[in-house]
Design a protein around this motif. Structure first.
Motif, PDB file in Angstrom:
ATOM      1  N   LEU A 191      -7.713  -4.097  12.021  1.00  0.00           N
ATOM      2  CA  LEU A 191      -8.701  -4.211  10.957  1.00  0.00           C
ATOM      3  C   LEU A 191      -8.077  -4.845   9.723  1.00  0.00           C
ATOM      4  O   LEU A 191      -6.851  -4.780   9.520  1.00  0.00           O
ATOM      5  CB  LEU A 191      -9.273  -2.830  10.619  1.00  0.00           C
ATOM      6  N   PHE A 192      -8.943  -5.427   8.876  1.00  0.00           N
ATOM      7  CA  PHE A 192      -8.488  -6.112   7.676  1.00  0.00           C
ATOM      8  C   PHE A 192      -9.365  -5.674   6.506  1.00  0.00           C
ATOM      9  O   PHE A 192     -10.566  -5.441   6.663  1.00  0.00           O
ATOM     10  CB  PHE A 192      -8.566  -7.629   7.851  1.00  0.00           C
ATOM     11  N   GLY A 193      -8.779  -5.564   5.343  1.00  0.00           N
ATOM     12  CA  GLY A 193      -9.515  -5.201   4.136  1.00  0.00           C
ATOM     13  C   GLY A 193      -9.256  -6.199   3.034  1.00  0.00           C
ATOM     14  O   GLY A 193      -8.258  -6.938   3.074  1.00  0.00           O
ATOM     15  N   CYS A 194     -10.133  -6.232   2.044  1.00  0.00           N
ATOM     16  CA  CYS A 194      -9.929  -7.134   0.923  1.00  0.00           C
ATOM     17  C   CYS A 194      -9.162  -6.421  -0.185  1.00  0.00           C
ATOM     18  O   CYS A 194      -9.117  -5.183  -0.264  1.00  0.00           O
ATOM     19  CB  CYS A 194     -11.269  -7.659   0.414  1.00  0.00           C
ATOM     20  N   ARG A 195      -8.550  -7.225  -1.069  1.00  0.00           N
ATOM     21  CA  ARG A 195      -7.715  -6.672  -2.127  1.00  0.00           C
ATOM     22  C   ARG A 195      -8.510  -5.785  -3.094  1.00  0.00           C
ATOM     23  O   ARG A 195      -8.047  -4.702  -3.449  1.00  0.00           O
ATOM     24  CB  ARG A 195      -7.018  -7.807  -2.884  1.00  0.00           C
ATOM     25  N   PRO A 196      -9.753  -6.176  -3.513  1.00  0.00           N
ATOM     26  CA  PRO A 196     -10.491  -5.299  -4.434  1.00  0.00           C
ATOM     27  C   PRO A 196     -10.780  -3.924  -3.833  1.00  0.00           C
ATOM     28  O   PRO A 196     -10.662  -2.898  -4.521  1.00  0.00           O
ATOM     29  CB  PRO A 196     -11.784  -6.083  -4.711  1.00  0.00           C
ATOM     30  N   CYS A 197     -11.184  -3.902  -2.553  1.00  0.00           N
ATOM     31  CA  CYS A 197     -11.466  -2.607  -1.917  1.00  0.00           C
ATOM     32  C   CYS A 197     -10.199  -1.757  -1.830  1.00  0.00           C
ATOM     33  O   CYS A 197     -10.219  -0.547  -2.114  1.00  0.00           O
ATOM     34  CB  CYS A 197     -12.066  -2.823  -0.534  1.00  0.00           C
ATOM     35  N   LEU A 198      -9.105  -2.381  -1.423  1.00  0.00           N
ATOM     36  CA  LEU A 198      -7.858  -1.625  -1.270  1.00  0.00           C
ATOM     37  C   LEU A 198      -7.339  -1.157  -2.622  1.00  0.00           C
ATOM     38  O   LEU A 198      -6.809  -0.041  -2.751  1.00  0.00           O
ATOM     39  CB  LEU A 198      -6.816  -2.484  -0.560  1.00  0.00           C
ATOM     40  N   THR A 199      -7.459  -1.982  -3.650  1.00  0.00           N
ATOM     41  CA  THR A 199      -7.030  -1.572  -4.989  1.00  0.00           C
ATOM     42  C   THR A 199      -7.831  -0.352  -5.454  1.00  0.00           C
ATOM     43  O   THR A 199      -7.279   0.597  -6.041  1.00  0.00           O
ATOM     44  CB  THR A 199      -7.205  -2.726  -5.973  1.00  0.00           C
ATOM     45  N   ARG A 200      -9.140  -0.394  -5.183  1.00  0.00           N
ATOM     46  CA  ARG A 200      -9.997   0.734  -5.572  1.00  0.00           C
ATOM     47  C   ARG A 200      -9.577   2.016  -4.850  1.00  0.00           C
ATOM     48  O   ARG A 200      -9.506   3.096  -5.462  1.00  0.00           O
ATOM     49  CB  ARG A 200     -11.456   0.379  -5.249  1.00  0.00           C
ATOM     50  N   LEU A 201      -9.297   1.906  -3.559  1.00  0.00           N
ATOM     51  CA  LEU A 201      -8.919   3.102  -2.791  1.00  0.00           C
ATOM     52  C   LEU A 201      -7.543   3.626  -3.207  1.00  0.00           C
ATOM     53  O   LEU A 201      -7.309   4.845  -3.254  1.00  0.00           O
ATOM     54  CB  LEU A 201      -8.946   2.786  -1.292  1.00  0.00           C
ATOM     55  N   VAL A 202      -6.596   2.714  -3.500  1.00  0.00           N
ATOM     56  CA  VAL A 202      -5.269   3.148  -3.952  1.00  0.00           C
ATOM     57  C   VAL A 202      -5.384   3.875  -5.294  1.00  0.00           C
ATOM     58  O   VAL A 202      -4.740   4.902  -5.524  1.00  0.00           O
ATOM     59  CB  VAL A 202      -4.305   1.947  -4.055  1.00  0.00           C
ATOM     60  N   THR A 203      -6.234   3.348  -6.184  1.00  0.00           N
ATOM     61  CA  THR A 203      -6.436   3.998  -7.478  1.00  0.00           C
ATOM     62  C   THR A 203      -7.024   5.396  -7.299  1.00  0.00           C
ATOM     63  O   THR A 203      -6.595   6.366  -7.943  1.00  0.00           O
ATOM     64  CB  THR A 203      -7.370   3.153  -8.349  1.00  0.00           C
ATOM     65  N   ARG A 204      -7.998   5.525  -6.388  1.00  0.00           N
ATOM     66  CA  ARG A 204      -8.598   6.841  -6.123  1.00  0.00           C
ATOM     67  C   ARG A 204      -7.551   7.812  -5.565  1.00  0.00           C
ATOM     68  O   ARG A 204      -7.480   8.983  -5.975  1.00  0.00           O
ATOM     69  CB  ARG A 204      -9.753   6.701  -5.139  1.00  0.00           C
ATOM     70  N   ALA A 205      -6.720   7.316  -4.629  1.00  0.00           N
ATOM     71  CA  ALA A 205      -5.692   8.189  -4.036  1.00  0.00           C
ATOM     72  C   ALA A 205      -4.676   8.639  -5.084  1.00  0.00           C
ATOM     73  O   ALA A 205      -4.226   9.784  -5.081  1.00  0.00           O
ATOM     74  CB  ALA A 205      -4.987   7.467  -2.891  1.00  0.00           C
ATOM     75  N   ILE A 246       0.868  -1.179   0.000  1.00  0.00           N
ATOM     76  CA  ILE A 246       0.000   0.000   0.000  1.00  0.00           C
ATOM     77  C   ILE A 246       0.905   1.229   0.000  1.00  0.00           C
ATOM     78  O   ILE A 246       1.646   1.472   0.963  1.00  0.00           O
ATOM     79  CB  ILE A 246      -0.925   0.016   1.227  1.00  0.00           C
ATOM     80  N   PRO A 247       0.926   2.017  -1.085  1.00  0.00           N
ATOM     81  CA  PRO A 247       1.813   3.197  -1.143  1.00  0.00           C
ATOM     82  C   PRO A 247       1.429   4.230  -0.092  1.00  0.00           C
ATOM     83  O   PRO A 247       0.276   4.321   0.334  1.00  0.00           O
ATOM     84  CB  PRO A 247       1.613   3.726  -2.563  1.00  0.00           C
ATOM     85  N   SER A 248       2.416   5.015   0.286  1.00  0.00           N
ATOM     86  CA  SER A 248       2.201   5.983   1.368  1.00  0.00           C
ATOM     87  C   SER A 248       1.164   7.026   1.004  1.00  0.00           C
ATOM     88  O   SER A 248       0.428   7.509   1.875  1.00  0.00           O
ATOM     89  CB  SER A 248       3.527   6.651   1.734  1.00  0.00           C
ATOM     90  N   TYR A 249       1.075   7.388  -0.284  1.00  0.00           N
ATOM     91  CA  TYR A 249       0.132   8.437  -0.644  1.00  0.00           C
ATOM     92  C   TYR A 249      -1.323   7.988  -0.498  1.00  0.00           C
ATOM     93  O   TYR A 249      -2.237   8.803  -0.545  1.00  0.00           O
ATOM     94  CB  TYR A 249       0.386   8.938  -2.071  1.00  0.00           C
ATOM     95  N   ALA A 250      -1.551   6.650  -0.335  1.00  0.00           N
ATOM     96  CA  ALA A 250      -2.926   6.139  -0.202  1.00  0.00           C
ATOM     97  C   ALA A 250      -3.346   5.955   1.253  1.00  0.00           C
ATOM     98  O   ALA A 250      -4.512   5.649   1.513  1.00  0.00           O
ATOM     99  CB  ALA A 250      -3.071   4.821  -0.957  1.00  0.00           C
TER     100      ALA A 250
END
Length: 472
Positions: free
Chosen positions: A53-67, A3-7
């Motif tokens: 807390l734990f997140g799934c890969r699709p949700c995290l990918t979506r949030l990283v893309t938005r960030a 997970i990059p720092s900017y996200a």
């Protein structure tokens, strides 16, 4: 999953404020609330890989893309804002410099009009009032925005030049008005002319060129108004200068200034300094002014204290001050001994970073010794100015040159400096310079810099040279 720092901020904002027990237990995604299983792996979000807390890969990918999209959109906006702030700062800076320059030119013009005597005293007074108003209306220096590099020395230097011009203008106006009042109060046949031994046909109008009350008259005058101030003792000659000029013990009890014009040329000749060569004499006098007012006295204790300047920093700063002293001495020929105040102001500036890239400032030293250092600089410069004021510009140069010949015969600016550099270069050529600063790689460039502007090598390089004792 990385997970990059900017996200991080975007993900933190999406986390639930009140997670469920299944989300805390790592059973459900804290972002979409879907249960983890074979098709939906859990990615830990902290604080540890096994708790929080734990997140799934699709949700995290979506949030990283938005960030990433938000970041990429913000970059040109930030660049545009920085560019706009820089343009606004440069415009404000130029306006402020222009105002400082205009008021400085006005101050110099008022000085000239006050000294010329072509306009009336009342008009001079009004010019002084309008000049002070313009000076008061000069705004504080603008501060650069955070997106712009800190400003250079231009604003500070121009403000300093304006302050010097205002000091000179105030002195000229005060002198003009004081003698105007004295002359207006005189009777048709003033007794002052008899005291001054004026030539026949004198108009009875006098100025500072005719009247000199001596150093102590003001204290007697103040007693007539009920004010008692102890008379200061004139500064006696130092023992080395007394011996050079042949002062006897009986003469030393009388602290009047020596007639250096008579004996100094012979003293300087013994050190190979031609007193008839004005350029050489000014250089030697500048070296003497630096030695007397700056290198002597409390500077040694400032250097020995924790965080004090190194030998390289002192050498670099002394070279810079030599140039300023030389410029002040040249200016004093036309503007009078007061021109030396410009040198004193810089030499005793506690907030001025030293030359050669040094970060040392006098303010970082102990307060008591700094106060003593500032007083020492002021006292020695005033003494040099007094010699010049009492006996003339050339006598002031001779006094400084004699001081340099005795204390600093091989320092920068003196006739002995080229020989000192030549000797240093011979020794430097055979030294192992494997750990030396990069600036010492080209010996021809080093020699040229030492001869013309040693501070150009930088304080660190000069410090290495000083540790090898190459310059004595």
């Amino acid at each position: 999953m990385h997970i990059p720092s900017y996200a991080h901020g975007t993900i933190r904002a999406a986390l639930p404020t009140m997670p469920t027990s299944r989300q805390v237990g790592g059973l459900d995604c804290c972002l979409c609330d879907e249960p983890f299983g074979a098709d939906l792996a859990a990615v830990p979000l902290g604080p540890t890989p096994t708790s929080g807390l734990f997140g799934c890969r699709p949700c995290l990918t979506r949030l990283v893309t938005r960030a990433r999209r938000t970041r990429d959109t913000a970059r040109p906006q930030d660049a545009r804002r920085a560019r706009e702030e820089s343009e606004a700062w440069l415009s404000a800076r130029e306006r402020h410099l222009a105002r400082l320059d205009s008021v400085r030119q006005a101050a110099e013009a008022v000085t000239g009009l006050a000294r010329d005597g072509d306009i009336g005293a009342l008009r001079v007074a009004w010019l002084s009032v309008s000049l002070e108003s313009a000076y008061t209306w000069v705004p504080d220096a603008p501060e650069p925005p955070a997106s712009v590099d800190r400003e250079g020395p231009e604003l500070r230097d121009e403000a300093f030049r304006l302050d010097l011009a205002m000091m000179t203008a105030r002195e000229a106006v005060a002198e003009r008005l004081v003698y105007h009042l004295i002359n207006e109060a005189q009777v048709e046949e003033p007794e002052m002319c008899e005291e001054l031994e004026c030539p026949e046909g004198c108009s009875g109008r006098h100025d500072s060129a005719h009247i000199d009350c001596g150093p102590d008259a003001v204290f007697d005058d103040l007693t007539e108004h009920g004010i008692t101030v102890e008379k200061p003792q004139s500064e006696p000659l130092s023992p080395w200068l007394a011996s050079l000029l042949g002062k006897t013990g009986a003469e030393e009890k009388h602290p009047s200034l020596p007639a250096v014009e008579e004996q100094a040329p012979a003293v300087l000749a013994r050190y190979g300094i031609d007193a008839e060569d004005t350029d050489v004499l000014v250089s030697a006098a500048a070296a003497g002014l630096v030695a007397d007012s700056w290198r002597e006295g409390p500077l040694g204790r400032i250097q020995e204290a924790d965080g004090g300047p190194s030998e390289g920093e002192i050498l670099a700063q002394s070279v810079d001050l030599y140039r300023r002293a030389r410029a002040a001495l040249v200016a004093a020929r036309d503007d009078g001994p007061e021109a030396l105040l410009a040198f004193a102001a810089v030499a005793s500036d506690v907030d001025l970073p030293w030359a050669g890239g040094s970060r040392f400032m006098l303010r970082t030293a102990s307060g008591s010794v700094v106060a003593e250092f500032v007083r020492h600089v002021g006292d020695r410069v005033r003494f040099a100015a007094e010699v010049m004021r009492e006996q003339g510009w050339r006598a002031g140069l001779l006094h400084g040159a004699v001081s340099a010949a005795s204390k600093a015969p091989t320092r920068f600016g003196m006739p002995g400096w080229p020989d000192a550099v030549a000797s240093a270069m011979k020794r430097l050529a055979v030294l192992d310079r494997s750990g030396a600063p990069e600036a010492l790689a080209d010996l021809s460039a080093v020699e040229a810099a030492l001869l013309e502007a040693p501070d150009r090598l930088g304080a660190d390089t000069l410090d290495w040279i000083s540790r090898q004792a190459l310059l004595g």
